[in-house]
Design a protein around this motif. Structure first.
Motif, short mmCIF file in Angstrom:
data_model
loop_
_atom_site.label_atom_id
_atom_site.label_comp_id
_atom_site.label_asym_id
_atom_site.label_seq_id
_atom_site.Cartn_x
_atom_site.Cartn_y
_atom_site.Cartn_z
N LEU A 71 6.34 -4.02 -0.74
CA LEU A 71 5.83 -2.73 -0.29
C LEU A 71 4.64 -2.31 -1.13
O LEU A 71 3.64 -1.80 -0.61
N MET A 72 4.74 -2.53 -2.45
CA MET A 72 3.61 -2.23 -3.33
C MET A 72 2.39 -3.06 -2.96
O MET A 72 1.26 -2.55 -2.90
N VAL A 73 2.59 -4.34 -2.67
CA VAL A 73 1.47 -5.22 -2.32
C VAL A 73 0.82 -4.78 -1.01
O VAL A 73 -0.39 -4.62 -0.92
N GLY A 74 1.64 -4.58 0.02
CA GLY A 74 1.10 -4.22 1.33
C GLY A 74 0.47 -2.85 1.37
O GLY A 74 -0.58 -2.65 2.00
N LEU A 75 1.07 -1.91 0.66
CA LEU A 75 0.59 -0.53 0.71
C LEU A 75 -0.50 -0.24 -0.31
O LEU A 75 -1.41 0.55 -0.04
N ALA B 196 5.59 -6.28 3.45
CA ALA B 196 4.17 -6.13 3.14
C ALA B 196 3.38 -5.79 4.41
O ALA B 196 2.47 -4.96 4.37
N MET B 197 3.76 -6.41 5.51
CA MET B 197 3.10 -6.10 6.78
C MET B 197 3.33 -4.64 7.16
O MET B 197 2.39 -3.93 7.56
N LEU C 286 0.44 -1.66 7.49
CA LEU C 286 0.26 -0.84 8.69
C LEU C 286 0.38 0.65 8.36
O LEU C 286 -0.39 1.48 8.86
N ILE C 287 1.35 0.98 7.51
CA ILE C 287 1.52 2.39 7.10
C ILE C 287 0.27 2.85 6.34
O ILE C 287 -0.22 3.97 6.54
N GLY C 288 -0.26 1.98 5.48
CA GLY C 288 -1.46 2.33 4.73
C GLY C 288 -2.65 2.56 5.65
O GLY C 288 -3.43 3.50 5.46
N GLY C 289 -2.78 1.70 6.67
CA GLY C 289 -3.88 1.87 7.62
C GLY C 289 -3.78 3.19 8.37
O GLY C 289 -4.79 3.87 8.61
N TRP C 290 -2.54 3.55 8.75
CA TRP C 290 -2.33 4.83 9.44
C TRP C 290 -2.63 6.00 8.50
O TRP C 290 -3.25 6.99 8.90
#
Length: 459
Positions: free
Chosen positions: A37-41, A166-167, A171-175
C-alpha cells in the motif's frame, strides 16, 4: 536454475511447529500488504510530486535512480549493523520504521507547496537506503526460516497480494490527486504521503511480531571488496547470473525512469489516466502469478527466467507505435505478465543459489553494483533528453535504445543458462484464471511439510 549453478544449496530450516510457521506466513503476508500500500500510494507518486513542485522532467526521472547510489553506500554497513542488533528481525524492523519517517518531509513539503531539490534527493536517499538495508536482511531472514517446500508458493502468493494492493493504492492515489494539475494545488499529495507513512508503520509492527532468526556472528561483519571478490571468484556461475541482472538493469533504467514524465508532460495524460495505466501492470502481475507459481514448480526457475527475460526485451519497442490510451493499457498488462515472471525467477534464484551464510554479503555487494549501474544508465538517459531539449522524439529514441540494450542481454542469459535454455510453453497460458486461485497453496504445503517432518522424526 539451481541445477546449473553448482554451489551449495542451504539446508532446509530446522523443524518448526507448523502452527507457528502458519502464523508467521500470515503475518508476513499482512506485512507485505501494508508495505505494498505504501509503494502503490506513496512511492510511485514521488516522481509526479517532483513535477508538481516544479523541479522538471529530468529531476523526476533521476529522483528514483540517483538516491539509490547513496542508499547502496549506506547499506554497506548492513552486515555489521545486523551483528550489532543480534538479529535479522530487529534490524529489518528498524529500517522499516526509518523508511516510514522519510514520508514526513514529503508530507510537509506538499502542505507548504514546495520542497527544494536537495531536500527531495536527501529524503529519497534515506527512503531507498533503508529499503536496501532491509532487503538484504529480509531475504536472509525469510530464507533461513521458510522451508524450501513452501518457498515457491509463499513467494508467489506474497508477491500476488502485494501487486494487488499496490494496484489499489495507485488507483486510490490517482483519484486523490485528480484535479491537481488543473488547479495547481499540491496539498492532496500530503494525504497520499501521510497514509503511506501509516501503512509502513503498520508493516514494521507486523514484522516485529514474526519469529526471529539469530545469525551466526561470522556472517555479520563488514567485508572488504577483496573478500567479496574472493568469494565470488569461487562461484563463476553466480558471477554470470549477477552480471546478467546488472545488464538488464542498465538497459531498463536508460528509459524506465522517464516513462512517467513522458506520459504526464508529452502525452498529457491526467493523474487518473496515469494511475489506470500503471495499475494495469499490477493487474497483469496479480492475474498471472498463480500460473507462474505452477509453471515454476513444473518447468523450473530457468523457464521463468527465460520467459521474463525475453518478454522484457519487447516492451519498450511496443511503446514506439502509439500513445493511444487503450493501446498503452494493453501494453501495460503485458508488462505486468513478463515482469512478474522475471521478478519471481529473481527472488527464487536468490533463495536457491546463494547460501545463507554469504547471502548478506553477496546482496550487499550486488546492491552497490546495481545502484551504480542504475545511476549511470539514468544519467545517460537524462543526457540524451537534455541534448534533444526534452522533445517527444528524444523519448522515442530512448525507448528504442532500451529495447536494443535489453535484446543484447539475451547473449548473457544464454551463458547463464547454457545447460538448460527453455521457456514456459505458450500453449499453457490460461485464458481465464480465477482471481483467488492458488492463494491457499502455501498453507497446504505447510501442513504437508509439518506431517513429513513429524514422520521422519518418528522413524
Amino acid at each position: 536454475m539451481s541445477a546449473v549453478v553448482k554451489i551449495k544449496i542451504e539446508a532446509d530450516p530446522p523443524r518448526r511447529d507448523p502452527a507457528i510457521l502458519r502464523r508467521d506466513v500470515r503475518l508476513s503476508l499482512s506485512d507485505g500488504v501494508s508495505f505494498a500500500l505504501m509503494v502503490g500510494l506513496g512511492e510511485t507518486y514521488i516522481p509526479a510530486f517532483v513535477i508538481a513542485v516544479g523541479l522538471g522532467e529530468v529531476n523526476s526521472g533521476l529522483i528514483t535512480t540517483l538516491p539509490l547510489l547513496v542508499g547502496a553506500l549506506i547499506q554497506l554497513a548492513a552486515p555489521m549493523m545486523i551483528g550489532l542488533f543480534g538479529s535479522y528481525r530487529r534490524w529489518a524492523v528498524l529500517c522499516a520504521y526509518l523508511q516510514a519517517f522519510a514520508f514526513i518531509p514529503l508530507t510537509i513539503g506538499a502542505l507548504v507547496g514546495y520542497l527544494p531539490a536537495p531536500a527531495l534527493f536527501l529524503v529519497a536517499a534515506v527512503y531507498w537506503g533503508t529499503s536496501l538495508c532491509l532487503s538484504a536482511a529480509w531475504n536472509s531472514w525469510i530464507g533461513a526460516t521458510t522451508p524450501a517446500g513452501i518457498r515457491t508458493g509463499f513467494c508467489a502468493k506474497r508477491n500476488r497480494w502485494n501487486q494487488a494492493v499496490a494496484m489499489m493504492g495507485f488507483l486510490i492515489g490517482g483519484w486523490a490527486l485528480k484535479g491537481c494539475r488543473d488547479s495547481g494545488k499540491i496539498w492532496p499529495f500530503a494525504v497520499v504521503f501521510g497514509v503511506s507513512f501509516l501503512a509502513r508503520v503498520i508493516s514494521a509492527h507486523l514484522m516485529s511480531k514474526q519469529s526471529d532468526y539469530i545469525p551466526p556472528k561470522k556472517n555479520n561483519k563488514a567485508l572488504a571488496l577483496s573478500e567479496i571478490f574472493s568469494v565470488l571468484k569461487k562461484h563463476p556461475k553466480v558471477v554470470q547470473l549477477l552480471l546478467y541482472f546488472l545488464c538488464v538493469q542498465f538497459a531498463v533504467y536508460t528509459s524506465a525512469p522517464y516513462f512517467t514524465p513522458y506520459l504526464l508532460r508529452h502525452v498529457n495524460f491526467s493523474y487518473p489516466d496515469y494511475a489506470i495505466l500503471t495499475a494495469a501492470a499490477y493487474a497483469g502481475r496479480v492475474w498471472i502469478y498463480p500460473w507462474l507459481a505452477r509453471c515454476g514448480r513444473e518447468h523450473g526457475t530457468h523457464a521463468l527466467l527465460w520467459t521474463g527475460g525475453i518478454g522484457i526485451c519487447v516492451i519498450p519497442a511496443l511503446w514506439l507505435f502509439s500513445a493511444n490510451f487503450w493501446y498503452l493499457l494493453v501494453i501495460e498488462i503485458l508488462t505486468g505478465f513478463v515482469w512478474a515472471a522475471f521478478e519471481l525467477a529473481t527472488i527464487l534464484m536468490i533463495f536457491e543459489t546463494i547460501d545463507n551464510e554469504v547471502r548478506i554479503a553477496a546482496l550487499t555487494f550486488y546492491n552497490v553494483a546495481n545502484a551504480i549501474v542504475i545511476s549511470v544508465a539514468s544519467l545517460l538517459g537524462a543526457s540524451l533528453l537534455d541534448a534533444l531539449s526534452g522533445k517527444t522524439t528524444a523519448y522515442l529514441i530512448l525507448f528504442g535504445l532500451s529495447a536494443l540494450g535489453r535484446a543484447i542481454t539475451i547473449v548473457v542469459l544464454r551463458k547463464v543458462t547454457r545447460e538448460q535454455t527453455r521457456w514456459i510453453p505458450l500453449a499453457s497460458i490460461p485464458m481465464v484464471t480465477p482471481f483467488f486461485n492458488g492463494f491457499v497453496y502455501p498453507f497446504q504445503k505447510i501442513k504437508h511439510w509439518g506431517k513429513k517432518k513429524g514422520m521422519k522424526k518418528a522413524a
